[in-house]
Enzyme design. Structure first.
Site, PDB file in Angstrom:
ATOM      1  N   ASN A  22      47.412  -2.601  41.028  1.00  0.00           N
ATOM      2  CA  ASN A  22      47.376  -3.063  42.364  1.00  0.00           C
ATOM      3  C   ASN A  22      48.286  -4.418  42.366  1.00  0.00           C
ATOM      4  O   ASN A  22      49.117  -4.318  41.231  1.00  0.00           O
ATOM      5  CB  ASN A  22      46.124  -3.426  42.500  1.00  0.00           C
ATOM      6  CG  ASN A  22      44.932  -4.328  41.322  1.00  0.00           C
ATOM      7  OD1 ASN A  22      45.584  -5.371  40.860  1.00  0.00           O
ATOM      8  ND2 ASN A  22      44.115  -3.139  40.421  1.00  0.00           N
ATOM      9  N   ARG A  23      48.354  -5.553  42.812  1.00  0.00           N
ATOM     10  CA  ARG A  23      48.967  -6.170  43.156  1.00  0.00           C
ATOM     11  C   ARG A  23      48.200  -7.811  42.875  1.00  0.00           C
ATOM     12  O   ARG A  23      48.566  -9.033  42.935  1.00  0.00           O
ATOM     13  CB  ARG A  23      48.826  -6.564  44.411  1.00  0.00           C
ATOM     14  CG  ARG A  23      50.431  -5.735  45.498  1.00  0.00           C
ATOM     15  CD  ARG A  23      50.603  -6.379  47.121  1.00  0.00           C
ATOM     16  NE  ARG A  23      50.762  -5.668  47.713  1.00  0.00           N
ATOM     17  CZ  ARG A  23      52.509  -5.362  47.671  1.00  0.00           C
ATOM     18  NH1 ARG A  23      53.233  -5.308  46.789  1.00  0.00           N
ATOM     19  NH2 ARG A  23      52.813  -3.912  47.985  1.00  0.00           N
TER      20      ARG A  23
END
Ligand code: CTP
Length: 221
Positions: A22-23
């Site tokens: 994820n970011r």
């Protein structure tokens, strides 16, 4: 006093080349680890893959997967406080290949996934001899932030939860706003820099632990 903080994403490999992640930038978790250090805590920071340098004056442990993160947290306990800031991937590929997969694109319509361990929930449910006196979770939400965060606090079994609205530019950005939900009341942290928000939270944590040592209960239903 001792603190354990998780930060950044986890990375869950499908093969040596591909992964699920994820970011998360790790900025908020690193800022909290540094703020706790500045409050005099002996800090272990357990970090997923991020581009940030190891902060000075604390012990940084680098991991990739959620399973490795849980093992590193267990190895770092006992502690007075556990702050779970990491954006742990909820799912990982059910199998990890040792060699690069040769994918048959026409046959590949789904990726089988399996759940990762819930680190915050696991630590929250440890018995008193193993469990940090204060367990703090984060709730990254895009809508109905306070409602979802309150439910998450009960579901995970942590003492406090920091509700975070990630609908805008918070993930990867340098500012953040939060609502601290303690079970005995809510406190709003207005939008500010991630280090400043971290400093306020770290100050709150130290004050609560010092009060706890003078025999006031931290936990509220
Ligand atoms: N967390 C964790 N282990 C997981 C998933 C989440 O320790 N496998 C922790 C995070 O570090 C955070 C809290 O749980 O402190 C909430 O994370 P969040 O991603 O907001 O919630 P989820 O459990 O993933 O729930 P949902 O995706 O349904 O909102």
């Amino acid at each position: 006093m001792k603190a354990v903080v998780t930060a950044g994403p986890t990375l869950e490999p499908l093969d040596p080349i591909r992964f699920v992640s994820n970011r998360s930038s790790g900025k908020q978790g690193y800022a909290i680890a540094e703020a706790l250090r500045d409050q005099g805590f002996d800090v272990t920071l357990i970090s997923g893959p991020v581009t940030l340098d190891d902060p000075a004056g604390l012990h940084t442990v680098r991991i990739e997967t959620a399973q490795q993160m849980l093992a590193a947290v267990n190895a770092a306990l006992p502690a007075d406080v556990f702050v779970s800031v990491a954006a742990v991937a909820d799912w990982r590929p059910a199998e990890t290949a040792d060699r690069k997969l040769k994918l048959d694109k026409s046959a590949m319509t789904a990726l089988p996934l399996t759940e990762t361990p819930d680190i915050l929930k696991t630590i929250s449910h440890y018995t008193a001899d193993q469990r940090p006196a204060l367990v703090v979770g984060f709730a990254a939400e895009t809508h109905d932030v306070a409602t979802h965060a309150r439910a998450k606090r009960l579901r995970k079994g942590c003492d406090w939860i920091v509700a975070n609205d990630v609908s805008g530019d918070v993930m990867g950005g340098s500012e953040n706003a939060a609502l601290l939900i303690t079970g005995t009341g809510d406190e709003a942290f207005a939008r500010t820099t991630k280090p400043e928000l971290a400093a306020r939270l770290a100050h709150r944590i130290r004050a609560a632990l010092e009060q706890n040592q003078s025999d006031v209960r931290l936990r509220a239903p």
